[in-house]
Motif scaffolding. Structure first.
Motif, PDB file in Angstrom:
ATOM      1  N   TYR A  58      36.013  46.575  48.465  1.00 31.35           N
ATOM      2  CA  TYR A  58      34.737  45.861  48.349  1.00 31.35           C
ATOM      3  C   TYR A  58      34.948  44.608  47.491  1.00 31.35           C
ATOM      4  N   GLN A  59      34.770  43.454  48.088  1.00 33.93           N
ATOM      5  CA  GLN A  59      35.003  42.200  47.404  1.00 33.93           C
ATOM      6  C   GLN A  59      33.841  41.842  46.479  1.00 33.93           C
ATOM      7  N   ALA A  60      34.122  40.901  45.568  1.00 34.95           N
ATOM      8  CA  ALA A  60      33.088  40.403  44.662  1.00 34.95           C
ATOM      9  C   ALA A  60      32.004  39.691  45.483  1.00 34.95           C
ATOM     10  N   PRO A  61      30.766  39.752  45.058  1.00 26.75           N
ATOM     11  CA  PRO A  61      30.289  40.279  43.781  1.00 26.75           C
ATOM     12  C   PRO A  61      29.858  41.742  43.809  1.00 26.75           C
ATOM     13  N   LEU A  62      30.030  42.437  44.929  1.00 25.64           N
ATOM     14  CA  LEU A  62      29.537  43.811  45.025  1.00 25.64           C
ATOM     15  C   LEU A  62      30.526  44.830  44.457  1.00 25.64           C
ATOM     16  N   GLY A  63      31.804  44.641  44.681  1.00 18.92           N
ATOM     17  CA  GLY A  63      32.799  45.629  44.293  1.00 18.92           C
ATOM     18  C   GLY A  63      33.325  45.423  42.887  1.00 18.92           C
ATOM     19  N   ILE A  64      34.185  46.368  42.461  1.00 22.85           N
ATOM     20  CA  ILE A  64      34.867  46.265  41.181  1.00 22.85           C
ATOM     21  C   ILE A  64      36.123  45.436  41.402  1.00 22.85           C
ATOM     22  N   HIS A  65      36.170  44.310  40.743  1.00 16.86           N
ATOM     23  CA  HIS A  65      37.238  43.334  40.971  1.00 16.86           C
ATOM     24  C   HIS A  65      38.130  43.268  39.735  1.00 16.86           C
ATOM     25  N   LEU A  66      39.416  43.560  39.902  1.00 14.93           N
ATOM     26  CA  LEU A  66      40.391  43.449  38.819  1.00 14.93           C
ATOM     27  C   LEU A  66      41.204  42.185  39.017  1.00 14.93           C
ATOM     28  N   ARG A  67      41.522  41.527  37.909  1.00 16.37           N
ATOM     29  CA  ARG A  67      42.239  40.251  37.989  1.00 16.37           C
ATOM     30  C   ARG A  67      43.147  40.100  36.776  1.00 16.37           C
ATOM     31  N   ALA A  68      44.408  39.748  37.030  1.00 20.34           N
ATOM     32  CA  ALA A  68      45.366  39.545  35.941  1.00 20.34           C
ATOM     33  C   ALA A  68      45.997  38.169  36.071  1.00 20.34           C
ATOM     34  N   ASP A  69      45.655  37.274  35.151  1.00 14.23           N
ATOM     35  CA  ASP A  69      46.304  35.974  35.078  1.00 14.23           C
ATOM     36  C   ASP A  69      47.178  35.944  33.829  1.00 14.23           C
ATOM     37  N   GLY A  70      47.605  34.774  33.422  1.00 17.04           N
ATOM     38  CA  GLY A  70      48.491  34.685  32.272  1.00 17.04           C
ATOM     39  C   GLY A  70      47.864  35.209  30.991  1.00 17.04           C
ATOM     40  N   LEU A  71      46.588  34.901  30.763  1.00 16.21           N
ATOM     41  CA  LEU A  71      45.905  35.382  29.561  1.00 16.21           C
ATOM     42  C   LEU A  71      45.836  36.903  29.547  1.00 16.21           C
ATOM     43  N   SER A  72      45.501  37.500  30.682  1.00 16.29           N
ATOM     44  CA  SER A  72      45.422  38.959  30.773  1.00 16.29           C
ATOM     45  C   SER A  72      46.766  39.604  30.474  1.00 16.29           C
ATOM     46  N   VAL A  73      47.830  39.080  31.064  1.00 21.42           N
ATOM     47  CA  VAL A  73      49.155  39.665  30.897  1.00 21.42           C
ATOM     48  C   VAL A  73      49.621  39.564  29.449  1.00 21.42           C
ATOM     49  N   ALA A  74      49.305  38.455  28.775  1.00 18.97           N
ATOM     50  CA  ALA A  74      49.691  38.305  27.373  1.00 18.97           C
ATOM     51  C   ALA A  74      49.044  39.392  26.511  1.00 18.97           C
ATOM     52  N   PHE A  75      47.756  39.641  26.704  1.00 18.85           N
ATOM     53  CA  PHE A  75      47.063  40.667  25.923  1.00 18.85           C
ATOM     54  C   PHE A  75      47.498  42.069  26.345  1.00 18.85           C
ATOM     55  N   LEU A  76      47.764  42.270  27.633  1.00 19.98           N
ATOM     56  CA  LEU A  76      48.261  43.569  28.090  1.00 19.98           C
ATOM     57  C   LEU A  76      49.622  43.885  27.470  1.00 19.98           C
ATOM     58  N   PHE A 118      40.856  43.632  29.580  1.00 19.28           N
ATOM     59  CA  PHE A 118      41.841  42.580  29.832  1.00 19.28           C
ATOM     60  C   PHE A 118      42.002  42.247  31.319  1.00 19.28           C
ATOM     61  N   VAL A 119      41.690  43.184  32.219  1.00 13.86           N
ATOM     62  CA  VAL A 119      41.905  42.922  33.650  1.00 13.86           C
ATOM     63  C   VAL A 119      40.601  42.852  34.442  1.00 13.86           C
ATOM     64  N   SER A 120      39.475  42.992  33.786  1.00 12.69           N
ATOM     65  CA  SER A 120      38.203  42.961  34.514  1.00 12.69           C
ATOM     66  C   SER A 120      37.939  41.572  35.082  1.00 12.69           C
ATOM     67  N   GLY A 121      37.537  41.538  36.329  1.00 14.11           N
ATOM     68  CA  GLY A 121      37.221  40.273  36.967  1.00 14.11           C
ATOM     69  C   GLY A 121      35.738  39.959  36.968  1.00 14.11           C
ATOM     70  N   ASP A 122      34.916  40.851  36.431  1.00 17.62           N
ATOM     71  CA  ASP A 122      33.471  40.596  36.368  1.00 17.62           C
ATOM     72  C   ASP A 122      32.940  40.983  35.002  1.00 17.62           C
ATOM     73  N   LEU A 123      31.803  40.444  34.642  1.00 18.12           N
ATOM     74  CA  LEU A 123      31.265  40.606  33.294  1.00 18.12           C
ATOM     75  C   LEU A 123      30.705  42.004  33.044  1.00 18.12           C
ATOM     76  N   PHE A 124      30.193  42.675  34.081  1.00 20.52           N
ATOM     77  CA  PHE A 124      29.633  43.998  33.842  1.00 20.52           C
ATOM     78  C   PHE A 124      30.731  44.994  33.465  1.00 20.52           C
ATOM     79  N   ASN A 125      31.840  44.962  34.196  1.00 26.67           N
ATOM     80  CA  ASN A 125      32.928  45.881  33.851  1.00 26.67           C
ATOM     81  C   ASN A 125      33.609  45.493  32.544  1.00 26.67           C
ATOM     82  N   THR A 126      33.538  44.217  32.195  1.00 25.87           N
ATOM     83  CA  THR A 126      33.974  43.817  30.859  1.00 25.87           C
ATOM     84  C   THR A 126      33.115  44.509  29.803  1.00 25.87           C
ATOM     85  N   TYR A 127      31.802  44.523  30.035  1.00 30.24           N
ATOM     86  CA  TYR A 127      30.883  45.201  29.123  1.00 30.24           C
ATOM     87  C   TYR A 127      31.189  46.701  29.039  1.00 30.24           C
TER      88      TYR A 127
END
Length: 516
Positions: free
Chosen positions: A72-90, A131-140
């Protein structure tokens, strides 16, 4: 699904699954502790293995990894995303969390309670979710998991820690409420929770909606400032970090407070486009950071016990992470005209400021874990963390004091440390934008931090003049302390210095998926 996409989900789900297993196992208290320790070490090893394809894809291939759970793609599904910032914190979370987990498994008294393992493993999963959440709700949701488990980790320190845990709970709930209000405002304006979609909408013509966006960013910034203990919201941190069991103190300071910092960086740089209407908020944020650097260091100098001194050091170090607000707020084409280094572009100045800030955050995580583990080990062994009573313990624990010395190099931001690279980049950005006061604050903060770190470490190397004040242990007790508990802080201390050579690599990593 590629291996990198698989690891993106596994980094979140594996710690949560092992946390559930430690709770569900019908065993005795000792059996639960042993099971938790075993699962904790296995989880640490597995997470290191899972990081390999993620690091390879982002650092070598230069690709951003994305995964839509269930298809399920955004904005309906749970979207995980890892860019350089995410990988550094991971990477920080996996390395430091793994070493502290091994330390906690080897030294049961460092964790305070058998419930440490389910709480910590769930917290670990929550950190990775942020660190890998692609949307604000799952960040919360990830932040809530981190906050609630962190409160529980503080509370397992015993009755003396319950008041600190309750205060931490109130702060965590208030910060989450402000975050939720800010997210609600952003959704009402943009119609989506997805981070990249919000950025696309806000990058368009939304002049009439801009005040609501600024208000949302302000609410979220205050909420995250509460969670990260930015002065003057710092009072809860000292009893929580100083009074917690030694392994918990290391995790709280090195990792837990990094989650709100990540959210702030993501929102300020990846989501909300900069504008003149953010100048005042940027100024307030950077002034609070400068205040924390100076006042936190002065308060650290007044401490007579190791763990409170290190906790106040965290308050001071947090201040450095907020100086970026002044730099990105002042990095406009007009402000660069006629300045030293005016041949650089606005994007280059912002990039330098962000890389420097992230370097300071990562360097602090490794060094602070080493300091808290070393101080906690001495307190667990000798029954006190009063600096005057620990005079001369370096004679019996040279590796431990060496670890503290190496960590002090990183915390002070001296050469051969990642924090030095961070301070250098922030300083050059400040010069390029004409924010010379930032340079002065960094210089004064470095001198003060060197002073309180010498105050903490020097007495451990000096024999006590009064034999009645020093704490002595029977030789058999010294001989029977697990060697691994002293090696863990030393490894982290060596990493503090070793990561100093990764400044250029970090800069390239953060370019992956960067908005500038």
């Amino acid at each position: 699904m590629t291996w990198a996409q698989f690891t993106l989900g596994a980094l979140v789900l594996l710690p949560v699954l092992t946390s559930a297993l430690t709770v569900a196992a019908p065993r005795s208290r000792e059996g639960q502790r042993r099971l938790g320790a075993g699962l904790g070490v296995l989880t640490a090893v597995a997470l290191v293995a899972l990081m390999v394809p993620l690091l390879w894809t982002v650092t070598v291939d230069g690709d951003v990894i994305e995964l839509a759970l269930g298809g399920y793609q955004a904005p309906l599904g749970i979207h995980l995303r890892a860019d350089g910032l995410s990988v550094a914190f991971l990477a920080l979370s996996v390395i430091v969390g793994g070493i502290v987990s091994v330390y906690a498994a080897a030294m049961p008294q460092a964790i305070g309670h058998r419930r440490f393992w389910p709480l910590w493993l769930a917290c670990w999963g929550g950190l990775h979710a942020v660190f890998v959440s692609g949307d604000l709700f799952n960040t919360y949701v990830g932040l809530e998991l981190v906050g609630m488990t962190a409160v529980g980790l503080v509370a397992i320190g015993g009755r003396d820690s319950w008041q600190a845990a309750l205060r931490y709970l109130f702060v965590a709930v208030l910060g989450s409420l402000l975050l939720l209000l800010g997210i609600g405002l952003l959704v009402s304006v943009t119609g989506t929770l997805d981070v990249m979609q919000i950025r696309e909408v806000l990058a368009g013509s939304m002049d009439q909606q801009r005040p609501a966006v600024v208000l949302a960013l302000g609410l979220i910034t205050v909420g995250m400032g509460l969670k990260v203990a930015l002065m003057p919201f710092h009072a809860w941190l000292i009893p929580a970090h100083a009074g917690a069991p030694s392994a918990v103190s290391a995790l709280l300071s090195a990792l837990v407070i990094k989650a709100p910092v990540f959210v702030l960086l993501r929102l300020w740089l990846w989501v909300v486009p900069q504008g003149e209407d953010l100048r005042f908020l940027s100024l307030v944020l950077s002034v609070l950071g400068a205040t924390a650097i100076i006042a936190g260091a002065v308060l650290a100098l007044r401490q007579s016990r190791l763990k409170p001194l290190i906790a106040y050091s965290t308050v001071a170090q947090v201040g450095y992470w907020f100086l970026f607000a002044a730099l990105i707020g002042g990095a406009s084409a007009d402000s660069l005209t006629g300045m030293p280094g005016a041949d650089v572009t606005e994007d280059e100045v912002i990039s330098s400021a962000v890389v420097g800030t992230v370097a300071l955050v990562l360097g602090h995580g490794v060094a602070k874990a080493a300091m808290f583990l070393a101080a906690g080990f001495l307190k667990d062994l000798y029954g006190t963390d009063e600096i005057a009573r620990l005079r001369g313990v370096g004679r019996d624990h040279p590796g431990l004091v060496m670890a503290m010395g190496l960590a002090a190099v990183g915390l002070a931001g001296l050469p051969i440390s990642l924090s030095f690279s961070g301070k250098w980049l922030v300083t050059t950005s400040a010069v390029a934008t004409g924010e010379y006061w930032v340079v002065g604050v960094i210089v004064v903060g470095t001198v003060l931090s060197s002073a309180y770190l010498v105050t903490a470490i020097a007495p451990l190397l000096v024999e006590s003049e009064d034999e009645g004040t020093a704490v002595e242990l029977p030789k058999w007790q010294l001989d029977h302390t697990p060697a691994l508990t002293q090696w863990a802080p030393l490894v982290l201390g060596l990493l503090t210095v070793g990561t100093g050579f990764l400044g250029a690599w970090l800069g390239g990593l953060l370019e992956v998926g960067a908005p500038w």
